[in-house]
Enzyme design. Structure first.
Site, mmCIF file in Angstrom:
data_model
loop_
_atom_site.group_PDB
_atom_site.id
_atom_site.type_symbol
_atom_site.label_atom_id
_atom_site.label_comp_id
_atom_site.label_asym_id
_atom_site.label_seq_id
_atom_site.Cartn_x
_atom_site.Cartn_y
_atom_site.Cartn_z
ATOM 1 N N ARG B 31 41.769 18.986 40.606
ATOM 2 C CA ARG B 31 41.643 20.140 41.513
ATOM 3 C C ARG B 31 41.550 19.677 42.956
ATOM 4 O O ARG B 31 42.256 20.169 43.829
ATOM 5 C CB ARG B 31 40.387 20.948 41.145
ATOM 6 C CG ARG B 31 40.649 21.847 39.963
ATOM 7 C CD ARG B 31 39.532 22.840 39.734
ATOM 8 N NE ARG B 31 39.527 23.208 38.328
ATOM 9 C CZ ARG B 31 38.460 23.388 37.588
ATOM 10 N NH1 ARG B 31 37.259 23.259 38.121
ATOM 11 N NH2 ARG B 31 38.566 23.708 36.312
ATOM 12 N N ARG B 104 35.456 -1.895 40.462
ATOM 13 C CA ARG B 104 35.444 -1.796 38.996
ATOM 14 C C ARG B 104 35.178 -3.136 38.329
ATOM 15 O O ARG B 104 34.827 -3.181 37.142
ATOM 16 C CB ARG B 104 36.773 -1.227 38.492
ATOM 17 C CG ARG B 104 37.874 -2.261 38.373
ATOM 18 C CD ARG B 104 39.197 -1.671 38.083
ATOM 19 N NE ARG B 104 40.145 -2.686 37.654
ATOM 20 C CZ ARG B 104 40.686 -3.627 38.436
ATOM 21 N NH1 ARG B 104 40.355 -3.680 39.715
ATOM 22 N NH2 ARG B 104 41.544 -4.489 37.948
#
Lengths: 148, 148, 148
Positions: B31, B104
């Site tokens: 979104r 990460r």
């Protein structure tokens, strides 16, 4: 012990067959739209089928995991029924997504809700088993005797 | 039998909830960065979140498999603790990857190490069970009596 | 009970190690062809290795699921042998796909056939267990006494 598991086994098997069906659809779509591996992009019709299968594959381990957690720790019957509903929802999702990106939404929400129900059953089952095993309290039975 | 499994059931459930959380983050990111399905490419911010979730999903079945193999054949307690550490590592991995590709790495190595520990426990457990079942030798007990 | 499961446990563990090996190959290929995450596209050599690993990962949960369904409800021995053949097929698939898109086909068909055998065993096992549990009929035994 087998009688407590065979319903889960049957739903699991149906789930595997459904995944096999989805995989075959991707193979047919690759031929139809001439998209040879390793390519995964192509016309939107192909990409929707590819993504539909990828999404179902991604959720398959989650589904099997909560199906069995809920079935083993809570109730085989209720979990199996939810399992069947989930597989039905995923079938509609795949068909809907093959036709349009919009068509995937309603069955996606439906199957997500079923997953949440299975997660709820699993949580309840794990919690009740913890109480039984470590606190030696059978909450479900206590509740029943308190009510009746 | 349930008392030998309920800890594994609890960690499994936590793992499922974590995956649900990651999936919701991808929906929010879709979104926020206006990336509608079936597209999976977009701005790097979106792609990092998408890949982080995909990577966690890919490892989820491996994790559940070694958690239970290690828990059933070796030790429920040790496996559950490793399971919790793995889920904690994956949470940091997801957060780190959302911020930068570099972020990460440390938690990825950490969770990979935990997986290797679980693989080690599983190997040991399967090996000891083989000895017990087919050679009728309880190596663990033999070792203990030899030492003390 | 452990003696009915330890063979499945061993095959499961081998499957996990094979997946770990495939993942390491992707990491090496990322370095060799300089494709940094989150990118997943690059030279065809890299994309083939990436897709080979992705395909094996996608089928891993299906494999583990039918291995155990077939092993628990039908026969541990036969399921374990099929499991080993499947892992062997996947290894050839990965090697073949790394070299050329064509090279993946023969071992892919082989491992798909093994999966179908495991699905057949699972179906038979679930069906026979259903008959035993709900109809109180041991079909396998009936068949044997009818024949001999």
């Amino acid at each position: 012990m087998m009688e407590e598991l065979v319903g889960l086994g049957a739903v699991t098997l149906l789930g595997v067959l459904e995944q096999a069906y989805f995989s075959l659809q991707v193979i047919y779509a690759r031929r139809k739209y001439s998209v040879s591996p390793p390519t995964t992009s192509g016309p939107p019709e192909f990409e929707r089928i590819f993504r539909a299968q990828a999404n179902c594959s991604e959720y398959f381990p989650i589904f099997i995991t909560v199906l069995w957690t809920s079935g083993v720790f809570f109730s085989q019957g209720l979990s199996s029924v939810c399992g069947l509903l989930y597989l039905y929802g995923r079938f509609n999702y795949f068909r809907g997504y093959s036709e349009s990106a919009q068509g995937r939404l309603a069955p996606l929400y439906f199957s997500a809700q079923i997953l949440w129900v299975l997660i709820g059953f699993s949580s309840l089952g794990v919690f009740l088993t913890f109480c039984q095993v470590y606190l030696n309290v059978d909450l479900l039975q206590e509740l029943c005797s308190a009510l009746f």
